[in-house]
Design a protein around this motif. Structure first.
Motif: not given
Length: 135
Positions: A105-123
């Motif tokens: 199982v991963y928990y995904e956090y999504q955000f934008s920063n300027g012109g970028s879309h970022v996804e960060v996955f946590y165990s």
């Protein structure tokens, strides 16, 4: 979430066949994200995506969550790293839970920063395991 909705005629037949075999009688909107195809539907009031390769191989289930549904230690880490840090230049977009067939199982956090879309996955242990950045 950044997807492009497609009409069913554009969805690879292997993807629609695999989805119908797994979820007989279910109606879904198919979206493409890079090389993957997602069958989007609502289950128990939640937006859910069943993800497949173009060849129809199942990858994972993604469930859209609210912040309060993420384990508190993980959510606090997400907020500290990406909302209160970085001079608050990040724009929160959402959180989700990914469930893989092997029980991972991963928990995904999504955000934008300027012109970028970022996804960060946590165990489930709260460690960052992956980060995707899209322009």
């Amino acid at each position: 979430l950044c997807f492009a909705a497609l009409v069913s005629a554009q969805v690879p037949s292997a993807v629609s066949a695999a989805f119908q075999q797994a979820m007989p009688g279910s109606n879904a909107t198919f979206v493409q994200e890079g090389p993957l195809w997602k069958a989007q539907l609502t289950e128990n009031g939640k937006q859910v995506f069943y993800t497949y390769t173009a060849e129809g191989a199942y990858q994972f289930k993604e469930i859209t969550l609210t912040k309060t549904e993420v384990p508190s230690a993980i959510m606090q880490n997400m907020e500290q790293r990406f909302e209160t840090g970085n001079n608050n230049v990040n724009t929160y977009e959402g959180v989700a839970k990914r469930e893989f067939n092997d029980g991972t199982v991963y928990y995904e956090y999504q955000f934008s920063n300027g012109g970028s879309h970022v996804e960060v996955f946590y165990s489930e242990a709260g460690q960052i395991v992956k980060r995707n950045v899209f322009q």
